[in-house]
Design a protein around this motif. Structure first.
Motif, PDB file in Angstrom:
ATOM      1  N   THR A 139       0.840  -1.199   0.000  1.00 45.36           N
ATOM      2  CA  THR A 139       0.000   0.000   0.000  1.00 45.36           C
ATOM      3  C   THR A 139       0.872   1.245   0.000  1.00 45.36           C
ATOM      4  OG1 THR A 139      -0.112  -0.028   2.399  1.00 45.36           O
ATOM      5  CG2 THR A 139      -1.854  -1.170   1.222  1.00 45.36           C
ATOM      6  N   CYS A 193       0.978   5.696   0.521  1.00 50.41           N
ATOM      7  CA  CYS A 193       0.356   6.888   1.109  1.00 50.41           C
ATOM      8  C   CYS A 193      -0.377   7.649   0.010  1.00 50.41           C
ATOM      9  CB  CYS A 193       1.432   7.757   1.753  1.00 50.41           C
ATOM     10  SG  CYS A 193       0.819   9.328   2.400  1.00 50.41           S
ATOM     11  N   TRP A 194      -1.591   8.097   0.292  1.00 55.96           N
ATOM     12  CA  TRP A 194      -2.405   8.821  -0.673  1.00 55.96           C
ATOM     13  C   TRP A 194      -1.810  10.191  -0.992  1.00 55.96           C
ATOM     14  CZ3 TRP A 194      -5.616  13.242  -0.544  1.00 55.96           C
ATOM     15  CH2 TRP A 194      -6.537  13.335  -1.586  1.00 55.96           C
ATOM     16  N   GLU A 216       4.352   1.321   2.220  1.00 54.97           N
ATOM     17  CA  GLU A 216       4.263   0.887   3.612  1.00 54.97           C
ATOM     18  C   GLU A 216       5.581   0.279   4.079  1.00 54.97           C
ATOM     19  OE1 GLU A 216       0.886  -1.159   6.354  1.00 54.97           O
ATOM     20  OE2 GLU A 216       1.274  -2.081   4.417  1.00 54.97           O
ATOM     21  N   ASN A 271       1.797   3.120   7.511  1.00 64.98           N
ATOM     22  CA  ASN A 271       0.649   3.979   7.233  1.00 64.98           C
ATOM     23  C   ASN A 271      -0.607   3.396   7.861  1.00 64.98           C
ATOM     24  OD1 ASN A 271      -0.360   2.012   5.406  1.00 64.98           O
ATOM     25  ND2 ASN A 271       0.814   2.908   3.742  1.00 64.98           N
ATOM     26  N   HIS A 272      -1.654   4.205   7.900  1.00 67.25           N
ATOM     27  CA  HIS A 272      -2.926   3.793   8.492  1.00 67.25           C
ATOM     28  C   HIS A 272      -4.066   4.322   7.631  1.00 67.25           C
ATOM     29  CE1 HIS A 272      -1.874   7.700  10.251  1.00 67.25           C
ATOM     30  NE2 HIS A 272      -3.155   7.937  10.249  1.00 67.25           N
ATOM     31  N   LYS A 273      -5.246   3.767   7.840  1.00 70.76           N
ATOM     32  CA  LYS A 273      -6.429   4.147   7.070  1.00 70.76           C
ATOM     33  C   LYS A 273      -7.186   5.271   7.762  1.00 70.76           C
ATOM     34  CE  LYS A 273      -7.420  -0.441   5.248  1.00 70.76           C
ATOM     35  NZ  LYS A 273      -8.425  -1.509   5.226  1.00 70.76           N
ATOM     36  N   LYS A 325     -11.038   7.195   7.111  1.00 72.93           N
ATOM     37  CA  LYS A 325     -12.281   7.127   6.346  1.00 72.93           C
ATOM     38  C   LYS A 325     -12.973   8.487   6.374  1.00 72.93           C
ATOM     39  CE  LYS A 325     -14.669   3.453   6.871  1.00 72.93           C
ATOM     40  NZ  LYS A 325     -15.553   2.400   7.395  1.00 72.93           N
ATOM     41  N   THR A 361     -12.024   5.722   1.731  1.00 74.11           N
ATOM     42  CA  THR A 361     -11.019   5.326   2.700  1.00 74.11           C
ATOM     43  C   THR A 361      -9.667   5.472   2.037  1.00 74.11           C
ATOM     44  OG1 THR A 361     -12.538   3.752   3.712  1.00 74.11           O
ATOM     45  CG2 THR A 361     -10.203   3.460   4.181  1.00 74.11           C
ATOM     46  N   ARG A 396      -5.231   5.750   2.641  1.00 72.97           N
ATOM     47  CA  ARG A 396      -4.105   5.432   3.514  1.00 72.97           C
ATOM     48  C   ARG A 396      -3.189   6.637   3.575  1.00 72.97           C
ATOM     49  NH1 ARG A 396      -2.967   0.520   5.391  1.00 72.97           N
ATOM     50  NH2 ARG A 396      -4.393  -1.113   4.798  1.00 72.97           N
TER      51      ARG A 396
END
Length: 64
Positions: free
Chosen positions: A2, A4-5, A11, A16-18, A20, A33, A35
């Motif tokens: 994954t 980072c947006w 990762e 990283n984390h989600k 929403k 959602t 990341r």
């Protein structure tokens, strides 16, 4: 893997984390959602990230 947006860091480089978010597009409810890596979430607030998401996906202004 994954990414980072915001910055695109994988990762494997930075954890990283989600997050929403919910909004509206043409009057219909939308949910996204994304990341975000720990570095970006450290220097950007959740409100700033939410504004970027709203701009990117052209969500309606909540005050209208």
């Amino acid at each position: 893997m994954t990414k980072c947006w915001i910055c695109g860091a994988s990762e494997l480089q930075v954890p990283n984390h989600k997050i929403k978010f919910t909004g509206k597009y043409c009057g219909k409810r939308r949910q996204k959602t994304i990341r975000v890596c720990d570095c970006c979430s450290g220097w950007l607030s959740v409100n700033d990230i939410e504004e970027k998401v709203k701009e990117e996906y052209c969500w309606d202004d909540p005050e209208q």
